[in-house]
Structures are given as structure tokens and as C-alpha cells.
Design a protein around this motif. Sequence first.
Motif, PDB file in Angstrom:
ATOM      1  N   MET A 297     -17.262 -21.358   2.240  1.00 11.53           N
ATOM      2  CA  MET A 297     -16.079 -21.735   1.464  1.00 11.53           C
ATOM      3  C   MET A 297     -15.231 -22.748   2.220  1.00 11.53           C
ATOM      4  O   MET A 297     -14.668 -23.672   1.628  1.00 11.53           O
ATOM      5  CB  MET A 297     -15.264 -20.483   1.123  1.00 11.53           C
ATOM      6  CG  MET A 297     -15.885 -19.609   0.061  1.00 11.53           C
ATOM      7  SD  MET A 297     -14.775 -18.295  -0.508  1.00 11.53           S
ATOM      8  CE  MET A 297     -14.757 -17.237   0.926  1.00 11.53           C
ATOM      9  N   ALA A 298     -15.139 -22.596   3.521  1.00 12.35           N
ATOM     10  CA  ALA A 298     -14.378 -23.559   4.316  1.00 12.35           C
ATOM     11  C   ALA A 298     -15.046 -24.934   4.285  1.00 12.35           C
ATOM     12  O   ALA A 298     -14.351 -25.961   4.231  1.00 12.35           O
ATOM     13  CB  ALA A 298     -14.245 -23.059   5.754  1.00 12.35           C
ATOM     14  N   ARG A 299     -16.368 -24.977   4.299  1.00 17.69           N
ATOM     15  CA  ARG A 299     -17.069 -26.257   4.201  1.00 17.69           C
ATOM     16  C   ARG A 299     -16.820 -26.915   2.844  1.00 17.69           C
ATOM     17  O   ARG A 299     -16.586 -28.131   2.754  1.00 17.69           O
ATOM     18  CB  ARG A 299     -18.570 -26.040   4.399  1.00 17.69           C
ATOM     19  CG  ARG A 299     -18.979 -25.581   5.789  1.00 17.69           C
ATOM     20  CD  ARG A 299     -20.491 -25.699   5.953  1.00 17.69           C
ATOM     21  NE  ARG A 299     -20.951 -25.043   7.173  1.00 17.69           N
ATOM     22  CZ  ARG A 299     -21.547 -23.860   7.214  1.00 17.69           C
ATOM     23  NH1 ARG A 299     -21.750 -23.193   6.091  1.00 17.69           N
ATOM     24  NH2 ARG A 299     -21.948 -23.342   8.359  1.00 17.69           N
ATOM     25  N   ILE A 300     -16.873 -26.122   1.781  1.00 20.01           N
ATOM     26  CA  ILE A 300     -16.622 -26.663   0.441  1.00 20.01           C
ATOM     27  C   ILE A 300     -15.196 -27.177   0.332  1.00 20.01           C
ATOM     28  O   ILE A 300     -14.938 -28.250  -0.235  1.00 20.01           O
ATOM     29  CB  ILE A 300     -16.905 -25.587  -0.620  1.00 20.01           C
ATOM     30  CG1 ILE A 300     -18.406 -25.277  -0.663  1.00 20.01           C
ATOM     31  CG2 ILE A 300     -16.420 -26.023  -1.995  1.00 20.01           C
ATOM     32  CD1 ILE A 300     -18.767 -24.142  -1.595  1.00 20.01           C
ATOM     33  N   GLU A 301     -14.256 -26.430   0.888  1.00 22.77           N
ATOM     34  CA  GLU A 301     -12.862 -26.868   0.856  1.00 22.77           C
ATOM     35  C   GLU A 301     -12.693 -28.190   1.593  1.00 22.77           C
ATOM     36  O   GLU A 301     -11.966 -29.091   1.139  1.00 22.77           O
ATOM     37  CB  GLU A 301     -11.974 -25.791   1.481  1.00 22.77           C
ATOM     38  CG  GLU A 301     -10.492 -26.134   1.532  1.00 22.77           C
ATOM     39  CD  GLU A 301      -9.870 -26.237   0.150  1.00 22.77           C
ATOM     40  OE1 GLU A 301      -8.794 -26.849   0.051  1.00 22.77           O
ATOM     41  OE2 GLU A 301     -10.457 -25.709  -0.812  1.00 22.77           O
ATOM     42  N   LEU A 302     -13.374 -28.340   2.727  1.00 19.23           N
ATOM     43  CA  LEU A 302     -13.287 -29.594   3.486  1.00 19.23           C
ATOM     44  C   LEU A 302     -13.879 -30.744   2.684  1.00 19.23           C
ATOM     45  O   LEU A 302     -13.312 -31.853   2.671  1.00 19.23           O
ATOM     46  CB  LEU A 302     -14.019 -29.431   4.818  1.00 19.23           C
ATOM     47  CG  LEU A 302     -13.871 -30.597   5.805  1.00 19.23           C
ATOM     48  CD1 LEU A 302     -12.429 -30.723   6.261  1.00 19.23           C
ATOM     49  CD2 LEU A 302     -14.785 -30.400   7.010  1.00 19.23           C
TER      50      LEU A 302
END
Length: 489
Positions: A297-302
Motif C-alpha cells: 500500500m505504501a508503494r501504491i501511495e508513492l
Amino acid sequence: MNRIFWPLVPQSIHSRSRAQRLAAFFAATLLSGCASFSPDRGMGVVADVADQTIKKGVISIRTESDAAHAQDVVRGLLRRSLTVDSAVQVALLNNRGLQAAYNELALAETDLIADSLPPNPTFSISRIAGNGALEVERRVVGDILALATLPFRSDIARERFRKAQLRAAEETLRLAAEVRRAYYRAVAANDLMVLFTDAKSTAQSTAQLAEKLGRTGSLNKLDQAREQAFYAETTADLAALRQEATSSRERLVRLLGLWDGDIAIRLPQRLPALPGRPRSLPGIEVDAVAHRLDLQMARIELAALAKSLNLTQASRFVTLIDVAGIDRKTRDPEGLPFKERGFDVQFQIPIFDGGEVRVRQATETYNQAFNVLTEKAVNVRSEARDAYRVYRSTYDIAGHYQREVLPLRQIITEEMQLRFSSMQVDVFALLTEARQRLAVLRAAIEAKREFWLAQSELQTAVNGGGRRSGDEQPSGSRSTTTAQAGGAH
């Protein structure tokens, strides 16, 4: 899908062709912005994650038939004594908090559709009459900037929806992990309660015997008090364990979403046996980095913020472009009508704000997300290593009790019984050894419980679904005061 018809300006062939090209661009943009709801409301990703990580099925209850099917499966599982796997499956089908998380996913899809649709046009009509003259004007106004940036905003919305799908999957894994922890605590409490129920019965008989011997003068007051104290301590320990068993059971019932007549669940009286060998996970860190949902999820947010930053930089000087098609009909006092057609363009002049503030905000937000992702990756690797070390150490400790401590204690018990049968030791020496064995059995059960909890934490550290902040629940137990009291005899 909304359709906007832009009136042409009949001034020249050149202006007409330009308007046609503009209309063609808008038509292509509108077609790219078309979106529709998915038939599963985004649950496909959640179901895949649940199947691959915990081998369980999930369902988003939307209709009465869905609810009836889920209820039939739950009741079938509740007819038998619950295992940890069946308890997790009941929770995934019956927990209403999880269903609320799936509702959040469906709401996230509505945001995706809303951000993927072109803006609605604005239609206005005005009528002015006076002194025999009449003027009627119609306008159709569209936001050109919103249309031009629609594909970019749609891509960002799809990234956000993908993140929402992983968030729902993480809630699924979190509930499964909580159920496993509650299940092992409840069964361990049953195991200890059975152990101390037998111990209390023995301690009561011993205390009564000590009282009779004390009345005859065969036992001094010190030894008599020791036996009475042990009985009192065992009674207190059993009461505490009963309360712990009740609370653990109720927590499990809450997680399973049960109420009314379904709360009479059946749980085993003993913890499962240890596996034959522990899991070997040489690539535990790599697995965690690849599979942890919060990291994904953090990668997608980035990625979404990167696209948002590019869009902000591209539109930093222009934040408003409205184009209006005008159709005006006028009738003069003599009743002679004539028509006028044209267009009106409105845009914002970046005199005071050239977009620096928005670009700076977007840049810092992106940098913040990058640092959060980096910190999370470091923490995920550390958590995976620590979870595996705890898993291995608890397995070794619990296995040591099973292989070494308990067999040795059994030998001691048998030897003491032989000596008691040959009248080499008295009954109180035999009872002292029984108290020490009780403390060892309790420690062995607790060590086994800690192993199963550690195994659950290991699975959580690799796949995700850890506790929210404030959800920490200590797994420690009461100190073995009984062993200390018994060893002093």
C-alpha cells in the motif's frame, strides 16, 4: 456517460475546422473517461489474498442469499468442536466489522468512478425583454482543464482504489490473526483450568488429611499451615484461570461475530501438539518485503503521489479554463429576429500565485511518502527477523519441556511413588513432589501457548495484518506462586 455538444462558430471555414478538431479531442477524452462498476465491487483482490495467505474464503454480503449462504456455512462449522482454521473461517464469514471494511471498499470504488467521469456541463438560459425587444441567450459551459487532465486523474484514482483493495485484504488478515491469538489463549486457559481443577481436588484432600493429623498431634502446626496455604493458593489460581478462560472465550465469541444461541461454542480442552520440526525460512526478510500488504500500500501511495506531482507541475500555471458555447436569439422592437453564435473563454491569470505553493506541497508530500516507505521497509525486515527468532526460541523452549523436563518429572514422580509404597517417604514428601510437578506442567502449557502465538505472529509479520495501535494484549500469565510455595516445604 455525459455528452457535451459544443456549438460551432460560423465565421469561416478555418474556424469551423478548428472547432471540429476541438470537438474530436473532447470526444476522445470523454470516451477515455468512461468507467463502470465492477461486478465484484473489488473483492477479487481480497479473495485472492485470503486464498493465497490463509487458505480461506471470504464473501461480501450484499443480498439475502449471500447472508443465508454465509449463515449456513457458519452453522455447519459451529456444530463441531472448533479448530483454529474453522474459527478463522467463521470470523471471515460472520464478523460484521469485516463486512464494514468491505463496504469501505465498495465506497472506494464509487470514488474511482466519480474521478474517472468527465465533469458535467453547465447549461444556462437567460431571457431579457423590454420596449418591445426580446433577447434569449443559451450557454453550455464545460471545464476544459478537467477534461484535459481526466486521463491523469483517472490513473491516480485507479491507484487509490488498488490501495483500498489491499486495505480491505489487510483487514481480512488482521481479523484472522486476532482470531488465532484469541483461539490459542482460550484453549490454553481451558488446558490450565483442567490441570488446576485436578490440583485443587488433591490439595483439598491433603488439607483435610493435614487437619486430621494435626488434631491427633501427628503433624505440627507449620506443616499443617503449609498444606492449608497450598490449598488456598490453588483455589485462588483456579478462580483466576476460570476468569481468564471466560474472558478469552468471550473475546473469541466477539471476533467470530456470534450472539444469542450461537455463543455456546465448543473448544478443545488441550492445545495442539507441537509440529515435528520448525519451519525453516532462510529468506524471511525477502518474503516479508514481497508480501507485506502495508508495504504494498505504501508503494501504491508513492506511485499515486508521483503521478499527482507530475500533474501538479504540468498545470501549475493554469488552474481554471472554462469554455462556453453561446446561442443568442434577438428580436428588435420591429419584430425582426436575428441569431448570434459564438463562444466565451474564461481562464485564471497567475499573477499572485504561479503555482509554487501547490508544487511545493505536492513535492513535500511525495518526499514524505518516500521516507515513510523507506522506514516501513526497514521495519518490515526487522519485524520479520524478530518474529522468526521468537518463533524458533518458543519452539525450542516448548520442545525442551516436552522432550526433557516432563519426562524427567515423570521419572521423579514414579520413583517417589515407589519410595512411598516401600514406606521410605511419607505422604507429605509425595505431595511436595506433586506440587512441583504441577508448576512444571503449568510452565509446559504456557510454553506451548507461547509457541502457537509466536507462529501466528510470524505469519502476520510475513503477510501483514498486524495489530492496530492500542491493540496490544500481553500474553503473559500469572506467576507460579504455587511452585514457590510448594518448594518451600
